[in-house]
Each structure stands twice: as structure tokens, then as C-alpha cells.
Design a protein around this motif. Structure first.
Motif, mmCIF file in Angstrom:
data_model
loop_
_atom_site.group_PDB
_atom_site.id
_atom_site.type_symbol
_atom_site.label_atom_id
_atom_site.label_comp_id
_atom_site.label_asym_id
_atom_site.label_seq_id
_atom_site.Cartn_x
_atom_site.Cartn_y
_atom_site.Cartn_z
ATOM 1 N N SER A 1 0.913 -1.058 -0.125
ATOM 2 C CA SER A 1 -0.008 -0.056 -0.083
ATOM 3 C C SER A 1 0.685 1.245 -0.173
ATOM 4 N N LEU B 1 2.441 1.676 -3.334
ATOM 5 C CA LEU B 1 1.661 2.409 -4.356
ATOM 6 C C LEU B 1 1.361 3.838 -4.327
ATOM 7 N N ARG C 1 -5.507 5.773 -9.904
ATOM 8 C CA ARG C 1 -5.813 4.035 -9.773
ATOM 9 C C ARG C 1 -4.818 3.654 -8.675
ATOM 10 N N MET C 2 -3.750 4.346 -8.460
ATOM 11 C CA MET C 2 -2.821 3.562 -7.688
ATOM 12 C C MET C 2 -3.182 4.021 -6.147
ATOM 13 N N THR D 1 -6.186 1.983 -5.224
ATOM 14 C CA THR D 1 -5.597 0.565 -4.902
ATOM 15 C C THR D 1 -4.806 0.689 -3.565
ATOM 16 N N VAL E 1 -7.375 0.729 -0.489
ATOM 17 C CA VAL E 1 -7.996 -0.217 -0.537
ATOM 18 C C VAL E 1 -7.091 -1.247 0.252
ATOM 19 N N LEU E 2 -5.741 -1.302 -0.036
ATOM 20 C CA LEU E 2 -4.813 -2.408 0.575
ATOM 21 C C LEU E 2 -4.465 -1.832 1.941
#
Length: 446
Positions: A50, A53, A83-84, A87, A90-91
């Protein structure tokens, strides 16, 4: 135009990110310290990914020229940044219940909470203007009814507006830094594995270095040009053309690029990215602006000749020199702006082959249609197709490909509303147009 030839393919940047994630994940597989329980170890790996990203997302908004080149445009870099970041968030949410570290430093937990909750708050703030796309339809009516209630209205005034969100969004790097140091202080694998510790420091720290560059250094090295408002012309009910006159050395650009425009209006300074609609050889620069937000909707009333402006850039890689010898240019509404620049620059930069320009609009007359018709008439290899969706129906891939003999050799350049372009892209791909030959201007990300 030579500046756009020989550049990396637009998938090079995402592939690089994919390779980085695979390589970093391999380190966690092969250098796992002995005695680390599987469950907590997976949770801490998820947290580390995470942070990686989120750090990479900071690199992509650093505004460095090589980032734009590597992703074939700052617009695509911004899309991958989003997008990253999503993501990574979320992680990060998955990391919280999975991780269980025996190390509890005095500051680690606090920093982790600051980073996590701060980024969740920014994400929710970013979603609020698009709340109708995530809220079920039956609930939209009651929510709309609450919008003007005193307390809700006060909250909207406090947190509303893109400029305010953008200023607060600049704190993202500090929140990523908090998450980064939380991992460094409380990550139980790091004291046992130098490889995992230092790879985390290097990969995560790079993003923070780029953040410091963007916030403290970029303003002194970025390309800025002084202009002033020369004229503001309403060309349609919701469309305005702004013409700026250079006060010093003018900005050099390629047709179809965009720039960050800072203008001191009647209500203060505004910053907004606009597509350049003029030819590079013109003594002025022109921008075609559609009223979509608070600022752009009232821009004709806020600007007057003589007001100062500063242009940063140019940016973008949207140009027909990347295409094959058979091309279609597809414009929808205000998406005509980059093609207007191309048409105005046909004399000094003609396309290398046959072109069909499709200009879709709703209800006539179409903005700039007379000018485009007159300019295109001078070139036999460029044909204009005006499509009024109110009378001719919506523009489809089938209609576009009627005059194309070999779809696999066709290059398509598109700019317009997202739903229109999404349908056309699917139709063109389904008819045999190669994905690498379909080029979009992502003006909606701005």
C-alpha cells in the motif's frame, strides 16, 4: 512534431509499475524472516505494498517532464495516479485487520492512524461531487432534499469547491509519510531482514522525495509564461473562447496540447487546465472553455481584457503525428478544441495521409463549424463530417468505418464526453481497429 516521435509506447509506464510490484513482492517471498507467523506477515506485506503504491502515485503527480513522456501524457499519468492511490487505500484498509505486530513504538500507531484516517477523509471528499454515481437511486431524492438544510449548506460552503479540495489534497504526501514511518517503526520483519527494511525505505522514500520536490522546488523550475487577457468571446450558450496576449517570450507548443492557466479574475486568481485551441504560429493563444464548474460556468462575466494571466506548460502528447497514414479524428462537443488547433495548424503541420474529421454536436449551429469547414476545404486529403445527433442520430463506430477499407491500419483520435468515447472505443476495437492505434484526449480528468 519530431518531439513526439520515438517516445515510449503509452503502456510503458504501467508495465514499469507492474514490474516494480512483482519484484518488490518477490523480496517479501524470498527474504521472509524465520519465525514470522503467516497471517500477520501477509498483513504487513499488504501494508508495505500500500505504501509503495501511494508513493508511486506521488511520483506521477510530480509534473516532471520524463514522467509525462513515460506515460505518454500527463493526463494518463494522472489517471494512473488515481488508480494507484485508490488501490493503495483499499490495501491499507485490508492491512489494518490483517496485521498484528509485536512491535508497538510510541509513535508508530499514532502515525498509522493519522495516515489512514487522513487519506480516507480525502477520498470521501473527492467522491462527494460525484455522490450520485455511488449512491443507490432510491436514496438520491432524500439526500437532495437535505442539501439546502442549514447545517448541510454550511458544510457544503466549508468543503465545497475544487480549489479548496486541491489545496487540502496537497497534504496527501504528509499522510503517506505518516503511513511510511508507521511501517518503518512497527514493521516486525524489518529488524530481522535488511533487504526488506532497506527496499521499503528506498521504494517508499522515493515517493516522499518527489513530493518534497513538487511542493518546495517545482515552483522555481517549472516553465511559466506571462500573458494578459486580450478578449473573451461567447461562441455558444455554454462555450467561451479566451484569447491571451503574451507579455514576454511566448510559450511554444504543439497543436492539441494543453496548459495550466492561472488568471486573475474579478473574484481573485483561478487555476485551471485548458486545451490550446490555437495554432502555434498565431500571435495569441486561444482556449475554448465550456461552462461545467463554478468558475468555468461564469468565466465570461469574471474576465475582462487586460487581466493578468500566467500559463504553465505545455503538457500532453495528443497529436496526429503518432498516427498511421489513414486516420479519423472524432470530436464531441467541446472536445473539438484539440482538433480546432490541428485544423488551424494544417498549413505548417499537415497529417501524413487521409483524414476524416467527425464533429458530433447536439442542436445547431455547431461552434466553429464555419471556420473548420473553410479551412478543411483547402485540403483534399482532409474531409469534414458534421453530425447533429438531434437530427442525424448519435455517431457510431459503424458510421465512422463506412469509408475505411482496412480498420487494422486505421488510427483514431478521440476527444469528447466519456460515455460517447467509451462506446466508440468499444465499437472501433470490435471492428478490428488496433488498441495501440486508438488515441484519446482525457480532458475529463482535469
Amino acid at each position: 512534431m519530431a518531439a513526439l516521435r520515438g517516445i515510449p509506447h503509452r503502456h510503458t509506464g504501467p508495465v514499469t509499475i507492474g514490474v516494480l510490484l512483482v519484484a518488490y513482492s518477490a523480496l517479501w517471498v524470498f527474504f521472509r524472516p524465520s519465525g514470522e507467523p503467516t497471517g500477520p506477515y501477509v498483513g504487513q506485506y499488504v501494508g508495505a505494498i500500500s505504501v509503495v503504491l501511494l508513493s508511486a502515485a506521488l511520483v506521477l503527480i510530480s509534473s516532471l517532464p520524463w514522467v509525462e513522456t513515460w506515460f505518454d501524457g500527463i493526463d494518463r499519468a494522472a489517471i494512473w495516479h488515481r488508480r494507484m492511490a485508490i488501490t493503495g487505500l483499499v490495501l491499507l484498509a485490508a492491512h489494518i485487520p490483517l496485521a498484528s505486530s509485536p512491535i508497538h513504538s510510541s509513535w508508530g500507531g499514532t502515525l498509522g492512524a493519522i495516515g489512514a484516517w487522513g487519506m480516507v477523509g480525502l477520498a470521501l471528499w473527492a467522491i462527494l461531487p460525484r455522490w450520485q454515481s455511488v449512491v443507490p437511486r432510491p436514496l438520491r431524492g432524500p439526500i437532495k432534499a437535505l442539501k439546502d438544510k442549514p447545517v448541510i449548506a454550511q458544510v457544503r460552503r466549508l468543503f465545497g469547491g475544487y480549489d479548496r479540495w486541491r489545496q487540502v489534497h496537497r497534504l496527501t504526501g504528509l499522510l503517506v509519510a505518516a503511513a511510511f514511518f508507521h511501517g518503518l517503526l512497527d514493521g516486525s520483519p524489518f529488524p530481522k531482514s535488511d533487504v526488506l527494511r532497506w527496499s521499503y525505505v528506498v521504494v517508499g522514500g522515493i515517493g516522499l522525495v518527489f513530493y518534497v520536490y513538487r511542493e518546495l522546488i517545482a515552483q522555481f523550475v517549472r516553465s511559466l509564461h506571462d500573458y494578459e487577457v486580450d478578449s473573451v468571446t461567447r461562441v455558444a450558450e455554454d462555450l467561451v473562447e479566451i484569447r491571451l496576449r503574451p507579455l514576454g517570450k511566448p510559450m511554444t507548443f504543439l497543436p492539441g496540447q494543453f496548459a495550466l492557466v492561472y488568471i486573475e479574475a474579478k473574484d481573485g486568481w483561478h487555476r485551471h487546465p485548458f486545451t490550446l485551441a490555437s495554432a502555434p504560429t498565431e500571435p495569441y493563444v486561444r482556449f475554448t472553455v465550456k461552462g461545467l464548474g463554478d468558475y468555468t460556468r461564469s468565466i465570461a462575466d469574471l474576465l475582462e481584457p487586460g487581466m493578468p494571466a500566467v500559463i504553465g506548460g505545455p503538457h500532453g502528447r495528443f497529436h496526429h503525428s503518432k498516427g498511421t497514414s489513414r486516420q479519423v479524428w472524432i470530436a464531441g462537443g467541446v472536445g473539438v478544441a484539440p482538433f480546432l488547433s490541428w485544423v488551424r495548424a494544417l498549413e505548417e503541420g499537415p497529417p501524413h495521409g487521409e483524414v476524416d474529421l467527425y464533429y458530433a454536436y447536439t442542436g445547431g449551429p455547431a461552434a466553429f463549424a464555419d471556420e473548420i469547414t473553410a479551412r478543411v476545404a483547402e485540403y483534399d486529403h482532409v474531409r469534414l463530417h458534421l453530425v447533429d445527433s438531434a437530427t442525424d442520430g448519435r455517431l457510431t463506430a459503424e458510421r465512422i468505418l463506412e469509408s475505411v477499407d482496412a480498420p487494422a491500419e486505421l488510427s483514431a483520435f478521440l476527444c469528447g464526453p466519456e460515455p460517447m468515447l467509451r462506446d466508440l472505443q468499444q465499437g472501433l476495437r470490435g471492428a478490428g481497429v488496433r488498441g495501440r492505434n486508438i488515441h484519446r484526449e482525457y480532458f475529463d480528468w482535469r
